[in-house]
Design a protein around this motif. Structure first.
Motif, PDB file in Angstrom:
ATOM      1  N   ALA A 285      -2.067   4.405  -2.551  1.00 42.77           N
ATOM      2  CA  ALA A 285      -2.721   2.883  -3.188  1.00 42.77           C
ATOM      3  C   ALA A 285      -1.342   1.876  -3.147  1.00 42.77           C
ATOM      4  CB  ALA A 285      -3.365   2.811  -4.488  1.00 42.77           C
ATOM      5  N   ALA A 286      -1.954   0.697  -3.277  1.00 40.98           N
ATOM      6  CA  ALA A 286      -0.941  -0.543  -3.648  1.00 40.98           C
ATOM      7  C   ALA A 286      -0.860  -0.528  -5.010  1.00 40.98           C
ATOM      8  CB  ALA A 286      -1.342  -1.888  -3.099  1.00 40.98           C
ATOM      9  N   TYR A 287       0.435  -0.421  -5.437  1.00 35.49           N
ATOM     10  CA  TYR A 287       0.658  -0.402  -6.987  1.00 35.49           C
ATOM     11  C   TYR A 287       1.091  -1.875  -7.233  1.00 35.49           C
ATOM     12  CZ  TYR A 287      -0.110   4.508  -7.247  1.00 35.49           C
ATOM     13  OH  TYR A 287      -0.729   5.836  -7.334  1.00 35.49           O
TER      14      TYR A 287
ATOM     15  N   TYR B 177      -0.165 -12.240 -15.767  1.00 33.88           N
ATOM     16  CA  TYR B 177       0.873 -12.430 -14.471  1.00 33.88           C
ATOM     17  C   TYR B 177       0.959 -10.959 -13.839  1.00 33.88           C
ATOM     18  CZ  TYR B 177       2.216 -16.475 -16.843  1.00 33.88           C
ATOM     19  OH  TYR B 177       2.341 -17.748 -17.596  1.00 33.88           O
ATOM     20  N   TRP B 178       0.924 -11.013 -12.373  1.00 36.61           N
ATOM     21  CA  TRP B 178       0.808 -10.102 -11.725  1.00 36.61           C
ATOM     22  C   TRP B 178       2.110 -10.249 -10.385  1.00 36.61           C
ATOM     23  CZ3 TRP B 178      -2.741  -5.907 -12.086  1.00 36.61           C
ATOM     24  CH2 TRP B 178      -3.560  -6.205 -12.911  1.00 36.61           C
ATOM     25  N   GLY B 179       2.413  -8.922 -10.019  1.00 34.06           N
ATOM     26  CA  GLY B 179       3.474  -9.087  -9.244  1.00 34.06           C
ATOM     27  C   GLY B 179       2.597  -8.980  -7.438  1.00 34.06           C
ATOM     28  N   GLN B 180       3.455  -8.742  -6.500  1.00 34.90           N
ATOM     29  CA  GLN B 180       2.729  -8.854  -5.154  1.00 34.90           C
ATOM     30  C   GLN B 180       2.197  -7.445  -4.858  1.00 34.90           C
ATOM     31  OE1 GLN B 180       6.056  -8.581  -5.960  1.00 34.90           O
ATOM     32  NE2 GLN B 180       6.717  -7.101  -4.530  1.00 34.90           N
ATOM     33  N   GLY B 181       2.710  -6.440  -5.375  1.00 35.51           N
ATOM     34  CA  GLY B 181       2.404  -5.077  -5.213  1.00 35.51           C
ATOM     35  C   GLY B 181       3.306  -4.428  -4.341  1.00 35.51           C
ATOM     36  N   THR B 182       3.222  -3.017  -4.318  1.00 37.82           N
ATOM     37  CA  THR B 182       4.237  -1.997  -3.187  1.00 37.82           C
ATOM     38  C   THR B 182       3.343  -1.031  -2.972  1.00 37.82           C
ATOM     39  OG1 THR B 182       6.226  -1.026  -3.308  1.00 37.82           O
ATOM     40  CG2 THR B 182       5.221  -0.923  -5.368  1.00 37.82           C
ATOM     41  N   GLN B 183       3.349  -0.705  -2.012  1.00 34.97           N
ATOM     42  CA  GLN B 183       2.518   0.398  -1.178  1.00 34.97           C
ATOM     43  C   GLN B 183       3.175   1.804  -1.637  1.00 34.97           C
ATOM     44  OE1 GLN B 183      -0.566  -0.010   0.032  1.00 34.97           O
ATOM     45  NE2 GLN B 183      -0.748   2.223   0.260  1.00 34.97           N
ATOM     46  N   VAL B 184       2.124   2.858  -1.907  1.00 33.67           N
ATOM     47  CA  VAL B 184       2.705   4.042  -2.098  1.00 33.67           C
ATOM     48  C   VAL B 184       1.463   4.748  -1.333  1.00 33.67           C
ATOM     49  CG1 VAL B 184       2.720   6.102  -3.794  1.00 33.67           C
ATOM     50  CG2 VAL B 184       3.511   3.976  -4.412  1.00 33.67           C
ATOM     51  N   THR B 185       2.167   5.686  -0.231  1.00 32.25           N
ATOM     52  CA  THR B 185       1.385   6.497   0.694  1.00 32.25           C
ATOM     53  C   THR B 185       1.766   7.863   0.369  1.00 32.25           C
ATOM     54  OG1 THR B 185       1.097   4.687   2.159  1.00 32.25           O
ATOM     55  CG2 THR B 185       0.608   7.061   2.988  1.00 32.25           C
TER      56      THR B 185
END
Length: 125
Positions: free
Chosen positions: A92-94, A114-122
């Motif tokens: 998922a994107a975390y 507030y939210w970050g831009q996300g980081t992908q975990v595969t």
């Protein structure tokens, strides 16, 4: 305003580990709690873990309890998510998020400001 920047995502085989980081800047003194959420394609954003900024209370979603650990380093204004025994369904994107309120630790996206831009975990099988 609080700015959040995630890092540490990537591709890992099932059973492997990753550590995500979320660096906060801005009005960090006003943060009450930090959370991690994830969102897979076609699915809603779901709660993963949360930690109170001052006292270190932690909360985990059932699917990750015992495998993931949330921690914080207040001196660095950084929250971490150590992910062990990863499974393909963890793909998922975390996103990390900051809760500026008070009271209970929130486990829904609506509770965060507030939210970050996300980081992908595969996670490959």
């Amino acid at each position: 305003q609080v700015q959040l920047v995630e890092s540490g995502g990537g591709l890992v085989q099932a059973g492997g580990s990753l550590r995500l980081s979320c660096a906060a800047s801005g009005r960090t003194f006003a943060i009450y709690a930090m959370g991690w959420f994830r969102q897979a394609p076609g699915k809603e954003r779901e709660f993963v873990a949360a930690i109170s900024w001052g006292g270190g209370r932690t909360y985990y979603a059932v699917p990750v309890k015992g495998r993931f650990t949330i921690s914080r380093d207040n001196a660095k204004n950084t929250v971490y998510l150590q992910m062990n025994s990863l499974k393909p369904e963890d793909t998922a994107a975390y996103y990390c998020a900051a809760d500026m309120g008070r009271g209970s630790i929130h486990t829904t996206p609506a509770g965060y400001d507030y939210w970050g831009q996300g980081t992908q975990v595969t996670v490959s099988s």
